[in-house]
Scaffold this active site. Structure first.
Site, PDB file in Angstrom:
ATOM      1  N   CYS A   1       0.495  -1.203  -0.421  1.00 54.71           N
ATOM      2  CA  CYS A   1      -0.431  -0.036   0.345  1.00 54.71           C
ATOM      3  C   CYS A   1       0.745   1.330   0.380  1.00 54.71           C
ATOM      4  O   CYS A   1       0.701   2.552  -0.413  1.00 54.71           O
ATOM      5  CB  CYS A   1      -0.959  -0.521   1.122  1.00 54.71           C
ATOM      6  SG  CYS A   1      -1.767  -1.233   1.179  1.00 54.71           S
TER       7      CYS A   1
ATOM      8  N   ALA B   1      -5.828 -21.363   2.594  1.00 51.42           N
ATOM      9  CA  ALA B   1      -5.613 -20.031   2.014  1.00 51.42           C
ATOM     10  C   ALA B   1      -6.126 -19.074   2.461  1.00 51.42           C
ATOM     11  O   ALA B   1      -7.069 -18.649   3.246  1.00 51.42           O
ATOM     12  CB  ALA B   1      -6.056 -20.309   0.749  1.00 51.42           C
TER      13      ALA B   1
END
Ligand code: FAD
Length: 454
Positions: free
Chosen positions: A32, A277
């Site tokens: 980010c 996951a």
């Protein structure tokens, strides 16, 4: 790495050996922050790195292998097939528990010339370094880059466009839709468009890119849209991402309608025991539309990794889904959203009203009061909040968190209008813009009910 460190907190090294495979050169960093490092606001790439492999080894007893790419999964033998790029060899690593956290890949449309040198997708820190290198050094035989074309006006495209402008480059954003920021309704996206243009960025909306023109040196020379040719030394793709699931899908792990890996609430893949996951590679549920969704955001990735790690460590945690909250800043313009856009609400089968209000971030007479526009969607009849969008200047965007919390708790706009929100002139007008918008949305709900009763 969040999953790994959470598992380690609960299970010591003599009980659980943890190996993390990363094909690139960095781990545990803030993607980010890449646009802010490209612009120079963040001075060093090291500032983006939270923890190095050496720190993971020393503090967590976690072995990180850089330059190691998982190229196949043998789930029957419980082994990962790994390519060690540094040594140029392949090896197999056995596992009892496997966490897939392969992230997402930038969308690359099949346009002529798209594979040319000088065309970048920005997803990892390695990608960010490649862009920085192209900007910092002279391009082979061409001098330093002067002109950048960003293809796609989503939040990553616009954050990068701002970074390029701050570095003094000539920037054009090419966007196929009528307005940038497709994560907003077009009327709110129009407000963003005006701000982007005020920055000196040329914004070409309604003009899909149709080819990348390549020079004799094999480097990008221009982007051709349906309308014109835009000279470019660099092209950056900001067309969104898709979950990186080739590895999982090739091994028969179930991938859902959104393209993300399907997991249960504990982040276990639904198809294979002991295979987990988390992050951009999975799909989750939107708590408002109840539809599966793949949202590539660090806030979800971190929470999901934590959930997987706690469960692998023998604890119990679940990921509760998302409501679609996101925030960004393009220069001094703050942009935020949560819940459903008009298009999403239609698709989900909701009937709704909308309310848009313009107000200020502080009492109108108070120095530093800045404009803010709030848009709400509320379900007809019930008045339940379905979505919210905010565009404004300093102090505007984080108001979305109040709306996200009310949305999460399925509150009506009538209830929101009565909330005990804080007020003092340096922080808000006596009626906070959130309250005014909720009141206006409730008026619209009531007017709609009255119209049907007549
Ligand atoms: C420019 C930019 C700005 C962003 N801004 C925000 C923001 O403001 N707020 C927000 O919430 N989110 C933001 N995001 C999104 C956020 O960074 C991601 O959602 C988050 O990094 C996802 O984490 P992840 O661990 O799932 O995937 P990643 O962080 O992408 O990590 C996946 C890693 O897996 C590696 N990998 C993939 N396949 C293999 C393989 N086969 N073998 C070995 N290694 C492999 C990749 O190299 C990568 O390092 C931004 C992203 C970008 C690119």
């Amino acid at each position: 790495m969040t999953a790994a460190s959470q598992a380690r907190r609960r299970r010591k090294a003599d009980d659980l050996q943890i190996v993390a495979l990363e094909r690139g050169r960095h781990i545990s960093y803030s993607a980010c922050g890449i646009p802010y490092w490209i612009s120079g606001v963040v001075p060093s790439v090291d500032d983006l790195v939270v923890r190095t492999p050496a720190e993971f080894r020393a503090d967590y007893d976690i072995e990180v292998r850089l330059g190691h790419e998982a190229v196949g999964l043998d789930l029957a033998r419980r082994e990962v097939l790994v390519r060690d790029h540094d040594e140029g060899r392949e090896l197999r690593i056995g596992f009892d528990q496997l966490v897939l956290a392969t992230g997402a890949v930038p969308l690359r449309p099949r346009l002529p010339g798209i594979a040319a040198a000088g065309v970048f997708g920005v997803q990892t820190l390695d990608d960010g370094e490649a862009v920085r290198a192209a900007l910092d050094g002279p391009l082979d035989g061409r001098g330093p880059a002067r002109r950048v074309v960003v293809v796609g006006g989503g939040y990553i495209g616009l954050e990068l466009a701002e970074a390029f402008v701050q570095r003094g480059l000539e920037v054009t954003v090419v966007e196929a839709a009528a307005a940038p920021m497709a994560s907003l309704d077009p009327d709110m996206g129009g407000l963003v468009a005006r701000a982007v243009e005020r920055l000196g960025i040329t914004l070409r909306c309604g003009e899909p890119a149709r080819a990348v023109e390549v020079g004799p040196d094999g480097r990008v020379r221009a982007v051709l849209t349906t309308e014109c040719e835009i000279p470019a030394d660099l092209v950056v793709l900001g067309l969104g991402v898709r979950p990186a699931t080739v590895l999982a899908a090739d091994a028969g792990i179930r991938v859902g309608v959104t393209g993300g890996i399907v997991t249960d609430a504990q982040m276990r893949t639904v198809s294979h025991e002991g295979v987990w996951a988390a992050g951009d590679c999975v799909e989750t549920v939107n708590r408002v539309s109840l539809a599966p969704t793949a949202v590539a955001l660090g806030t979800h990735a971190n929470k999901q990794g934590r959930v997987a790690g706690i469960n692998i460590g023998g604890g119990y945690a679940t990921f509760p889904g998302v409501v679609g909250t996101a925030v960004t800043k393009i220069c001094d313009l703050e942009v935020a959203r949560t819940g459903l856009r008009e298009r999403d609400a239609d698709e989900a089968g909701f009937r709704f009203v909308t309310a848009v209000v313009e107000s200020t971030t502080r009492a109108g007479y108070f120095p530093g009061a800045e404009p803010i526009t709030v848009k709400l969607l509320a379900e007809k009849r019930s008045g339940r909040l379905l979505g919210a969008q905010i565009v404004g200047r300093e102090g505007a965007a984080k108001r979305i968190d109040v709306l996200a919390a009310t949305l999460w708790n399925e509150m009506t706009v009538e209830e929101i209008a009565g909330l005990d929100l804080s007020y003092a002139p340096p922080f808000a007008p006596v009626w906070d813009p959130v309250l005014i918008a909720a009141r206006k949305a409730w008026d619209a709900v009531e007017a709609d009910v009255a119209a049907h009763e007549r």
